[in-house]
Design a protein around this motif. Structure first.
Motif, short mmCIF file in Angstrom:
data_model
loop_
_atom_site.label_atom_id
_atom_site.label_comp_id
_atom_site.label_asym_id
_atom_site.label_seq_id
_atom_site.Cartn_x
_atom_site.Cartn_y
_atom_site.Cartn_z
N ALA A 1 0.83 -1.19 0.00
CA ALA A 1 0.00 0.00 0.00
C ALA A 1 0.87 1.24 0.00
N TYR A 2 0.26 2.34 -0.38
CA TYR A 2 0.83 3.66 -0.21
C TYR A 2 0.15 4.16 1.07
N PRO A 3 0.76 3.91 2.25
CA PRO A 3 0.06 4.09 3.53
C PRO A 3 -0.60 5.44 3.76
N SER A 4 0.09 6.54 3.55
CA SER A 4 -0.53 7.84 3.86
C SER A 4 -1.73 8.11 2.95
N MET A 5 -1.60 7.79 1.69
CA MET A 5 -2.73 7.98 0.77
C MET A 5 -3.84 6.98 1.06
N ALA A 6 -3.48 5.74 1.35
CA ALA A 6 -4.49 4.72 1.65
C ALA A 6 -5.29 5.11 2.88
N GLU A 7 -4.63 5.61 3.93
CA GLU A 7 -5.36 6.02 5.13
C GLU A 7 -6.27 7.21 4.85
N LYS A 8 -5.84 8.14 3.99
CA LYS A 8 -6.71 9.26 3.60
C LYS A 8 -7.94 8.74 2.87
N GLN A 9 -7.76 7.75 2.01
CA GLN A 9 -8.89 7.20 1.29
C GLN A 9 -9.82 6.40 2.21
N LEU A 10 -9.26 5.71 3.19
CA LEU A 10 -10.10 5.02 4.18
C LEU A 10 -10.93 6.05 4.95
N GLN A 11 -10.31 7.17 5.32
CA GLN A 11 -11.05 8.25 5.99
C GLN A 11 -12.14 8.81 5.08
N ARG A 12 -11.83 8.93 3.81
CA ARG A 12 -12.83 9.39 2.84
C ARG A 12 -14.03 8.46 2.83
N ILE A 13 -13.78 7.16 2.85
CA ILE A 13 -14.88 6.18 2.88
C ILE A 13 -15.69 6.38 4.15
N GLY A 14 -15.02 6.59 5.28
CA GLY A 14 -15.72 6.86 6.53
C GLY A 14 -16.59 8.10 6.44
N SER A 15 -16.10 9.15 5.80
CA SER A 15 -16.88 10.38 5.60
C SER A 15 -18.08 10.14 4.69
N GLU A 16 -17.87 9.37 3.63
CA GLU A 16 -18.98 9.05 2.73
C GLU A 16 -20.07 8.29 3.49
N ILE A 17 -19.65 7.36 4.31
CA ILE A 17 -20.61 6.58 5.11
C ILE A 17 -21.35 7.49 6.08
N ASN A 18 -20.61 8.38 6.74
CA ASN A 18 -21.23 9.33 7.66
C ASN A 18 -22.27 10.21 6.97
N ASN A 19 -21.95 10.66 5.77
CA ASN A 19 -22.89 11.50 5.02
C ASN A 19 -24.13 10.73 4.59
N ARG A 20 -23.93 9.50 4.22
CA ARG A 20 -25.04 8.68 3.72
C ARG A 20 -25.91 8.10 4.84
N TRP A 21 -25.26 7.69 5.91
CA TRP A 21 -25.96 7.07 7.04
C TRP A 21 -25.60 7.84 8.31
N PRO A 22 -26.27 8.96 8.58
CA PRO A 22 -25.95 9.75 9.78
C PRO A 22 -26.06 8.90 11.05
N GLY A 23 -25.15 9.14 11.97
CA GLY A 23 -25.15 8.40 13.23
C GLY A 23 -24.35 7.12 13.19
N VAL A 24 -23.80 6.78 12.02
CA VAL A 24 -23.01 5.56 11.89
C VAL A 24 -21.54 5.89 12.17
N LYS A 25 -20.90 5.03 12.94
CA LYS A 25 -19.46 5.16 13.20
C LYS A 25 -18.76 3.98 12.55
N THR A 26 -17.63 4.27 11.90
CA THR A 26 -16.91 3.25 11.14
C THR A 26 -15.42 3.30 11.43
N SER A 27 -14.80 2.15 11.54
CA SER A 27 -13.34 2.04 11.59
C SER A 27 -12.93 0.96 10.58
#
Length: 152
Positions: free
Chosen positions: A51-77
């Motif tokens: 992996a490209y760790p710093s970019m991969a972690e940013k993209q994982l955070q992006r997925i978490g943000s997308e989930i938060n926007n789509r399903w309010p109240g959801v927490k993801t790790s």
């Protein structure tokens, strides 16, 4: 506290789950991706994730943000492992906590499909009779509930 991590260490499933548990959660869904022995007729010996760790972690955070926007109240790790993994080793853990079970299932599925689509993680499969780098972040994936970009 949600977190998004790339690690070369074994993933502690309980740590990932406990990072999303909260008093408003009525459901916690955990997806654990492991190394399987057979893909079709090919027998896998091991996998190598890079992996490209710093970019991969940013993209994982992006997925978490997308989930938060789509399903309010959801927490993801999300935690994804790199390095050489043997059969049955854990490669990825996604934990999703939500007020109701439907959102936890949907968000978990969304997360794994988005990982395959946008996160710079590459997989090399070692088979009994050869090896090959597999996957492409540009592959298109169909989501049963649609993408957030498609909603108005």
């Amino acid at each position: 506290m949600e977190y998004y991590k790339i690690t070369s260490e074994e993933i502690d499933v309980n740590d990932v789950v406990s990072s999303v548990v909260h008093p408003e959660a009525g459901a916690v869904n955990t997806f654990i991706g492991t190394v399987r022995e057979f893909t079709g007729h090919k027998q896998t010996v091991s996998l190598q994730y890079e992996a490209y760790p710093s970019m991969a972690e940013k993209q994982l955070q992006r997925i978490g943000s997308e989930i938060n926007n789509r399903w309010p109240g959801v927490k993801t790790s999300i935690v994804h492992r790199t390095g050489k993994l043997a059969i049955s080793d854990i490669a990825v853990v996604i934990a999703v906590a939500s007020p109701h079970r439907a959102e936890s299932y949907e968000a978990s599925r969304y997360a794994i499909e988005r990982i395959k689509e946008i996160v710079p993680i590459w997989k090399k499969e070692y088979w009994v009779d050869g090896e090959e780098w597999i996957g492409d972040q540009l592959e298109q994936t169909s989501y049963p509930t649609g993408r957030p970009e498609e909603e108005s």
